[in-house]
Motif scaffolding. Structure first.
Motif, PDB file in Angstrom:
ATOM      1  N   VAL A 195      46.937  53.637  42.403  1.00  0.00           N
ATOM      2  CA  VAL A 195      45.558  53.916  42.801  1.00  0.00           C
ATOM      3  C   VAL A 195      45.234  53.234  44.127  1.00  0.00           C
ATOM      4  O   VAL A 195      44.450  53.761  44.933  1.00  0.00           O
ATOM      5  N   GLU A 198      46.672  55.436  46.841  1.00  0.00           N
ATOM      6  CA  GLU A 198      45.899  56.676  46.966  1.00  0.00           C
ATOM      7  C   GLU A 198      44.651  56.471  47.828  1.00  0.00           C
ATOM      8  O   GLU A 198      44.335  57.298  48.686  1.00  0.00           O
ATOM      9  N   ILE A 199      43.964  55.368  47.616  1.00  0.00           N
ATOM     10  CA  ILE A 199      42.707  55.126  48.333  1.00  0.00           C
ATOM     11  C   ILE A 199      42.957  54.594  49.740  1.00  0.00           C
ATOM     12  O   ILE A 199      42.430  55.116  50.733  1.00  0.00           O
ATOM     13  N   THR A 204      42.120  58.777  49.640  1.00  0.00           N
ATOM     14  CA  THR A 204      41.544  59.522  48.515  1.00  0.00           C
ATOM     15  C   THR A 204      40.260  58.861  48.047  1.00  0.00           C
ATOM     16  O   THR A 204      40.167  57.630  47.970  1.00  0.00           O
ATOM     17  N   THR A 209      40.827  60.166  42.555  1.00  0.00           N
ATOM     18  CA  THR A 209      42.097  59.525  42.215  1.00  0.00           C
ATOM     19  C   THR A 209      42.632  60.088  40.903  1.00  0.00           C
ATOM     20  O   THR A 209      41.883  60.589  40.066  1.00  0.00           O
TER      21      THR A 209
END
Length: 346
Positions: A195, A198-199, A204, A209
Protein backbone atom coordinates in the motif's frame (compact mmCIF):
# COMPACT_ATOMS: atom_id res chain seq x y z
CA UNK A 1 22.93 2.26 23.65
CA UNK A 2 21.18 0.04 21.10
CA UNK A 3 23.05 -0.37 17.84
CA UNK A 4 20.15 -1.75 15.85
CA UNK A 5 16.62 -0.54 15.25
CA UNK A 6 13.41 -2.37 14.55
CA UNK A 7 10.01 -0.81 13.87
CA UNK A 8 7.13 -3.21 14.31
CA UNK A 9 3.41 -2.55 13.83
CA UNK A 10 1.11 -4.62 16.03
CA UNK A 11 -2.17 -5.43 14.26
CA UNK A 12 -5.13 -7.72 14.88
CA UNK A 13 -8.75 -7.85 15.89
CA UNK A 14 -10.06 -5.98 18.92
CA UNK A 15 -9.36 -8.01 22.05
CA UNK A 16 -6.44 -9.92 20.56
CA UNK A 17 -4.07 -8.47 23.19
CA UNK A 18 -2.17 -5.87 21.14
CA UNK A 19 -1.95 -3.22 23.88
CA UNK A 20 -1.35 -5.92 26.52
CA UNK A 21 1.59 -7.24 24.49
CA UNK A 22 3.12 -3.77 24.19
CA UNK A 23 2.62 -3.01 27.88
CA UNK A 24 4.16 -6.35 28.85
CA UNK A 25 7.37 -5.91 26.84
CA UNK A 26 7.84 -2.17 27.45
CA UNK A 27 6.73 -2.10 31.09
CA UNK A 28 5.11 1.27 30.46
CA UNK A 29 2.03 2.30 32.43
CA UNK A 30 0.79 4.75 29.80
CA UNK A 31 -0.24 1.92 27.46
CA UNK A 32 -4.02 1.73 27.77
CA UNK A 33 -5.24 -1.85 27.98
CA UNK A 34 -8.90 -2.67 27.48
CA UNK A 35 -10.71 -4.68 30.18
CA UNK A 36 -14.01 -5.26 28.40
CA UNK A 37 -15.52 -5.49 24.95
CA UNK A 38 -15.15 -1.77 24.23
CA UNK A 39 -12.11 -0.67 22.23
CA UNK A 40 -9.45 1.32 24.10
CA UNK A 41 -7.03 2.05 21.24
CA UNK A 42 -8.63 4.43 18.73
CA UNK A 43 -5.47 6.23 17.60
CA UNK A 44 -2.14 4.93 16.31
CA UNK A 45 0.59 5.29 18.95
CA UNK A 46 4.23 4.21 19.06
CA UNK A 47 6.32 3.06 22.04
CA UNK A 48 10.12 2.76 22.06
CA UNK A 49 12.27 0.58 24.32
CA UNK A 50 15.68 -1.10 24.15
CA UNK A 51 16.21 -4.82 24.50
CA UNK A 52 19.19 -7.02 23.81
CA UNK A 53 21.00 -4.34 21.83
CA UNK A 54 18.00 -3.50 19.65
CA UNK A 55 15.89 -0.34 19.83
CA UNK A 56 12.35 -1.52 19.24
CA UNK A 57 9.59 0.81 18.14
CA UNK A 58 6.17 -0.82 18.66
CA UNK A 59 3.21 0.73 16.85
CA UNK A 60 -0.15 0.14 18.55
CA UNK A 61 -3.15 0.24 16.18
CA UNK A 62 -6.96 0.03 16.56
CA UNK A 63 -8.56 -3.38 16.03
CA UNK A 64 -10.02 -4.11 12.60
CA UNK A 65 -13.45 -4.70 14.18
CA UNK A 66 -13.28 -1.60 16.37
CA UNK A 67 -16.35 -0.68 18.42
CA UNK A 68 -15.81 3.06 17.92
CA UNK A 69 -14.67 3.33 14.31
CA UNK A 70 -15.81 1.66 11.10
CA UNK A 71 -13.49 -0.73 9.26
CA UNK A 72 -13.12 1.85 6.50
CA UNK A 73 -12.11 4.57 8.96
CA UNK A 74 -9.56 2.28 10.63
CA UNK A 75 -8.01 1.21 7.34
CA UNK A 76 -7.86 4.78 6.04
CA UNK A 77 -6.19 5.88 9.28
CA UNK A 78 -3.63 3.07 9.02
CA UNK A 79 -2.89 3.70 5.33
CA UNK A 80 -2.46 7.43 6.00
CA UNK A 81 -0.01 6.68 8.81
CA UNK A 82 2.00 4.22 6.68
CA UNK A 83 2.08 6.56 3.67
CA UNK A 84 3.22 9.49 5.82
CA UNK A 85 6.03 7.44 7.38
CA UNK A 86 7.10 6.21 3.93
CA UNK A 87 7.43 9.82 2.76
CA UNK A 88 9.62 10.48 5.80
CA UNK A 89 11.74 7.44 5.04
CA UNK A 90 10.42 5.46 8.00
CA UNK A 91 9.79 1.88 7.03
CA UNK A 92 8.68 -1.11 9.07
CA UNK A 93 10.83 -4.07 10.02
CA UNK A 94 7.74 -6.16 10.23
CA UNK A 95 4.17 -6.62 11.40
CA UNK A 96 3.07 -8.72 14.35
CA UNK A 97 -0.47 -9.87 13.62
CA UNK A 98 -2.21 -11.16 16.76
CA UNK A 99 -5.20 -13.50 16.92
CA UNK A 100 -6.76 -15.03 20.09
CA UNK A 101 -6.37 -18.80 20.29
CA UNK A 102 -9.64 -19.05 22.23
CA UNK A 103 -11.71 -18.15 19.15
CA UNK A 104 -13.85 -21.24 18.68
CA UNK A 105 -14.13 -20.93 14.90
CA UNK A 106 -12.86 -18.89 11.99
CA UNK A 107 -15.50 -16.23 11.42
CA UNK A 108 -16.38 -14.66 8.08
CA UNK A 109 -15.50 -11.16 9.32
CA UNK A 110 -12.06 -12.39 10.41
CA UNK A 111 -11.47 -13.95 6.99
CA UNK A 112 -12.43 -10.64 5.37
CA UNK A 113 -9.97 -8.74 7.59
CA UNK A 114 -7.19 -11.11 6.58
CA UNK A 115 -7.94 -10.52 2.89
CA UNK A 116 -7.55 -6.78 3.51
CA UNK A 117 -4.40 -7.37 5.54
CA UNK A 118 -2.87 -9.41 2.72
CA UNK A 119 -3.56 -6.63 0.21
CA UNK A 120 -2.20 -4.06 2.65
CA UNK A 121 1.13 -5.88 2.94
CA UNK A 122 1.58 -7.64 -0.40
CA UNK A 123 3.28 -11.06 -0.89
CA UNK A 124 6.78 -9.55 -0.88
CA UNK A 125 6.30 -8.41 2.71
CA UNK A 126 5.06 -11.77 4.06
CA UNK A 127 8.54 -12.79 5.22
CA UNK A 128 8.47 -9.77 7.56
CA UNK A 129 5.21 -10.92 9.21
CA UNK A 130 4.85 -12.91 12.43
CA UNK A 131 1.44 -14.49 12.99
CA UNK A 132 1.04 -14.68 16.76
CA UNK A 133 -1.71 -16.53 18.61
CA UNK A 134 -2.46 -15.16 22.08
CA UNK A 135 -4.16 -16.21 25.36
CA UNK A 136 -2.71 -19.73 25.34
CA UNK A 137 -2.99 -19.86 29.12
CA UNK A 138 -6.78 -19.38 29.04
CA UNK A 139 -7.64 -22.82 27.59
CA UNK A 140 -6.15 -26.31 27.90
CA UNK A 141 -3.16 -26.94 25.66
CA UNK A 142 -4.70 -29.79 23.64
CA UNK A 143 -7.65 -27.61 22.62
CA UNK A 144 -5.31 -24.73 21.84
CA UNK A 145 -3.12 -26.92 19.63
CA UNK A 146 -6.18 -28.18 17.75
CA UNK A 147 -7.35 -24.61 17.10
CA UNK A 148 -3.87 -23.54 16.06
CA UNK A 149 -3.83 -26.35 13.53
CA UNK A 150 -7.24 -25.20 12.27
CA UNK A 151 -5.96 -21.64 11.82
CA UNK A 152 -3.04 -22.79 9.69
CA UNK A 153 -4.93 -25.40 7.65
CA UNK A 154 -8.19 -23.57 6.93
CA UNK A 155 -8.21 -22.37 3.34
CA UNK A 156 -7.77 -18.61 3.10
CA UNK A 157 -6.66 -18.17 6.70
CA UNK A 158 -3.11 -18.06 8.17
CA UNK A 159 -1.90 -20.97 6.08
CA UNK A 160 -1.55 -18.96 2.85
CA UNK A 161 0.74 -16.36 4.40
CA UNK A 162 2.69 -19.02 6.28
CA UNK A 163 3.34 -20.90 3.04
CA UNK A 164 4.67 -17.67 1.51
CA UNK A 165 7.18 -16.96 4.29
CA UNK A 166 5.29 -15.60 7.30
CA UNK A 167 6.52 -16.87 10.69
CA UNK A 168 4.32 -18.13 13.54
CA UNK A 169 4.53 -17.73 17.31
CA UNK A 170 2.68 -18.86 20.40
CA UNK A 171 2.43 -15.87 22.73
CA UNK A 172 1.78 -16.23 26.46
CA UNK A 173 1.30 -13.43 29.00
CA UNK A 174 4.89 -13.67 30.27
CA UNK A 175 7.43 -11.03 29.22
CA UNK A 176 9.86 -13.71 28.07
CA UNK A 177 7.27 -15.12 25.69
CA UNK A 178 6.50 -11.67 24.26
CA UNK A 179 10.19 -10.81 23.89
CA UNK A 180 10.73 -14.11 22.12
CA UNK A 181 8.19 -13.04 19.51
CA UNK A 182 9.99 -9.69 19.07
CA UNK A 183 13.35 -11.39 18.59
CA UNK A 184 11.91 -12.95 15.44
CA UNK A 185 12.08 -9.46 13.87
CA UNK A 186 15.61 -8.63 15.02
CA UNK A 187 17.30 -9.70 11.79
CA UNK A 188 14.70 -8.21 9.44
CA UNK A 189 15.53 -5.45 7.01
CA UNK A 190 13.25 -2.44 6.67
CA UNK A 191 10.76 -2.97 3.84
CA UNK A 192 7.90 -1.18 2.14
CA UNK A 193 4.37 -2.48 2.20
CA UNK A 194 2.35 -2.82 -1.00
CA UNK A 195 0.00 0.00 0.00
CA UNK A 196 2.95 2.37 0.64
CA UNK A 197 4.30 1.80 -2.87
CA UNK A 198 0.86 2.22 -4.41
CA UNK A 199 0.39 5.66 -2.84
CA UNK A 200 3.92 7.09 -2.75
CA UNK A 201 5.37 5.51 -5.91
CA UNK A 202 2.35 5.02 -8.16
CA UNK A 203 0.37 8.00 -6.86
CA UNK A 204 -2.72 5.91 -6.15
CA UNK A 205 -5.47 7.54 -4.12
CA UNK A 206 -6.21 5.94 -0.75
CA UNK A 207 -9.71 5.01 -1.88
CA UNK A 208 -8.28 3.28 -4.95
CA UNK A 209 -5.67 1.15 -3.21
CA UNK A 210 -6.05 -2.60 -3.46
CA UNK A 211 -6.48 -2.77 0.31
CA UNK A 212 -9.43 -0.35 0.21
CA UNK A 213 -10.91 -2.15 -2.79
CA UNK A 214 -10.51 -5.47 -0.99
CA UNK A 215 -12.28 -4.01 2.05
CA UNK A 216 -15.14 -2.82 -0.15
CA UNK A 217 -15.43 -6.19 -1.88
CA UNK A 218 -15.31 -8.12 1.37
CA UNK A 219 -17.86 -5.76 2.91
CA UNK A 220 -20.18 -6.39 -0.03
CA UNK A 221 -19.69 -10.15 0.23
CA UNK A 222 -20.26 -10.03 3.98
CA UNK A 223 -23.40 -7.93 3.50
CA UNK A 224 -24.78 -10.39 0.96
CA UNK A 225 -23.94 -13.29 3.25
CA UNK A 226 -25.56 -11.57 6.22
CA UNK A 227 -28.67 -10.76 4.18
CA UNK A 228 -28.84 -14.38 3.04
CA UNK A 229 -28.44 -15.54 6.63
CA UNK A 230 -31.17 -13.14 7.73
CA UNK A 231 -33.41 -14.43 4.94
CA UNK A 232 -32.78 -18.02 6.03
CA UNK A 233 -33.48 -17.15 9.66
CA UNK A 234 -36.62 -15.22 8.66
CA UNK A 235 -37.84 -18.11 6.51
CA UNK A 236 -37.13 -20.53 9.35
CA UNK A 237 -39.02 -18.31 11.79
CA UNK A 238 -41.97 -18.03 9.38
CA UNK A 239 -41.91 -21.81 8.87
CA UNK A 240 -42.06 -22.38 12.60
CA UNK A 241 -44.94 -19.89 12.89
CA UNK A 242 -46.81 -21.68 10.10
CA UNK A 243 -46.19 -25.07 11.68
CA UNK A 244 -47.40 -23.75 15.02
CA UNK A 245 -50.50 -22.27 13.40
CA UNK A 246 -51.14 -25.57 11.59
CA UNK A 247 -50.76 -27.49 14.84
CA UNK A 248 -53.20 -25.15 16.56
CA UNK A 249 -55.62 -25.40 13.64
CA UNK A 250 -55.36 -29.20 13.60
CA UNK A 251 -55.96 -29.33 17.35
CA UNK A 252 -58.98 -27.05 16.98
CA UNK A 253 -60.34 -29.22 14.16
CA UNK A 254 -59.84 -32.37 16.23
CA UNK A 255 -61.61 -30.71 19.15
CA UNK A 256 -64.43 -29.58 16.84
CA UNK A 257 -64.81 -33.13 15.50
CA UNK A 258 -64.93 -34.52 19.03
CA UNK A 259 -67.52 -31.94 20.06
CA UNK A 260 -69.54 -32.63 16.91
CA UNK A 261 -69.42 -36.37 17.57
CA UNK A 262 -70.49 -35.79 21.16
CA UNK A 263 -73.29 -33.50 19.96
CA UNK A 264 -74.49 -36.06 17.41
CA UNK A 265 -74.31 -38.81 20.02
CA UNK A 266 -76.32 -36.68 22.42
CA UNK A 267 -78.85 -35.91 19.68
CA UNK A 268 -79.14 -39.60 18.84
CA UNK A 269 -79.57 -40.45 22.51
CA UNK A 270 -82.25 -37.80 22.93
CA UNK A 271 -83.90 -38.93 19.72
CA UNK A 272 -83.85 -42.53 20.95
CA UNK A 273 -85.36 -41.50 24.27
CA UNK A 274 -87.98 -39.52 22.42
CA UNK A 275 -88.70 -42.51 20.22
CA UNK A 276 -89.02 -44.69 23.29
CA UNK A 277 -91.41 -42.22 24.85
CA UNK A 278 -93.39 -42.09 21.63
CA UNK A 279 -93.53 -45.90 21.51
CA UNK A 280 -94.75 -46.02 25.08
CA UNK A 281 -97.34 -43.37 24.38
CA UNK A 282 -98.30 -45.09 21.12
CA UNK A 283 -98.67 -48.44 22.86
CA UNK A 284 -100.96 -46.88 25.42
CA UNK A 285 -103.03 -45.20 22.74
CA UNK A 286 -103.05 -48.44 20.74
CA UNK A 287 -104.42 -50.30 23.73
CA UNK A 288 -107.36 -47.98 23.80
CA UNK A 289 -108.00 -47.31 20.11
CA UNK A 290 -106.88 -50.35 18.07
CA UNK A 291 -109.43 -52.67 19.68
CA UNK A 292 -106.73 -54.67 21.47
CA UNK A 293 -107.93 -54.80 25.08
CA UNK A 294 -107.32 -56.87 28.18
CA UNK A 295 -109.94 -59.56 28.58
CA UNK A 296 -110.58 -62.21 31.26
CA UNK A 297 -113.26 -64.80 31.73
CA UNK A 298 -112.09 -66.08 35.09
CA UNK A 299 -109.82 -63.26 36.33
CA UNK A 300 -106.82 -64.56 34.25
CA UNK A 301 -105.06 -61.74 32.36
CA UNK A 302 -104.50 -62.16 28.64
CA UNK A 303 -104.49 -59.99 25.51
CA UNK A 304 -107.58 -60.26 23.40
CA UNK A 305 -106.09 -58.99 20.13
CA UNK A 306 -109.13 -59.55 17.98
CA UNK A 307 -111.68 -57.76 20.14
CA UNK A 308 -114.21 -55.86 18.09
CA UNK A 309 -114.41 -52.12 18.22
CA UNK A 310 -117.10 -51.63 20.84
CA UNK A 311 -118.03 -48.98 23.32
CA UNK A 312 -119.34 -51.28 26.05
CA UNK A 313 -116.75 -52.76 28.44
CA UNK A 314 -116.80 -54.47 31.81
CA UNK A 315 -114.16 -54.10 34.54
CA UNK A 316 -113.48 -56.55 37.36
CA UNK A 317 -113.89 -55.03 40.79
CA UNK A 318 -111.14 -57.27 42.21
CA UNK A 319 -108.24 -57.10 39.72
CA UNK A 320 -109.43 -54.20 37.55
CA UNK A 321 -109.06 -56.34 34.41
CA UNK A 322 -111.23 -55.07 31.56
CA UNK A 323 -113.17 -57.27 29.19
CA UNK A 324 -115.29 -56.41 26.21
CA UNK A 325 -119.03 -56.95 26.36
CA UNK A 326 -118.99 -59.97 23.96
CA UNK A 327 -116.48 -61.75 26.14
CA UNK A 328 -118.39 -60.67 29.22
CA UNK A 329 -121.61 -62.06 27.82
CA UNK A 330 -119.95 -65.30 26.71
CA UNK A 331 -118.47 -65.69 30.16
CA UNK A 332 -121.82 -65.76 31.82
CA UNK A 333 -121.91 -62.21 33.05
CA UNK A 334 -119.72 -62.60 36.16
CA UNK A 335 -121.22 -60.80 39.11
CA UNK A 336 -118.12 -58.99 40.28
CA UNK A 337 -117.71 -57.16 36.88
CA UNK A 338 -119.16 -53.72 36.50
CA UNK A 339 -119.97 -51.77 33.36
CA UNK A 340 -117.23 -49.31 32.23
CA UNK A 341 -117.60 -46.79 29.38
CA UNK A 342 -114.90 -46.69 26.65
CA UNK A 343 -113.65 -43.27 27.69
CA UNK A 344 -113.06 -44.47 31.24
CA UNK A 345 -110.74 -47.37 30.34
CA UNK A 346 -107.56 -47.53 32.42
Amino acid sequence: MASKKASIAVLGVTGAGKSTFIQTVTGRDDVIVGKGLKTQTIDISSYVFDYNGVCFELVDTPGFDDTELSSEEILEQLITYLASNYEKGHLLSGILYLHPIYYTRVQGSTMAQLRVFEQLCGPDFYQNIVLGTTFWETIDEQTAVERENEFYTTAGFFGDMKDLGAKTARIYRSRDSCLGALNMFAGNSFAALKVQEEISVNGTDIRSTTAMQALSEEASKLKIKQEEQLRIERDEAERKVRENEERIKAAEERRARVLEAERQEEEERCEQELQNLRLIQHSRVSLRHRGSILCDKACNQHIHSNAPRVTEYWKCRKCKVVTCEPCYNSGGKVAHYEWCPYQNLP
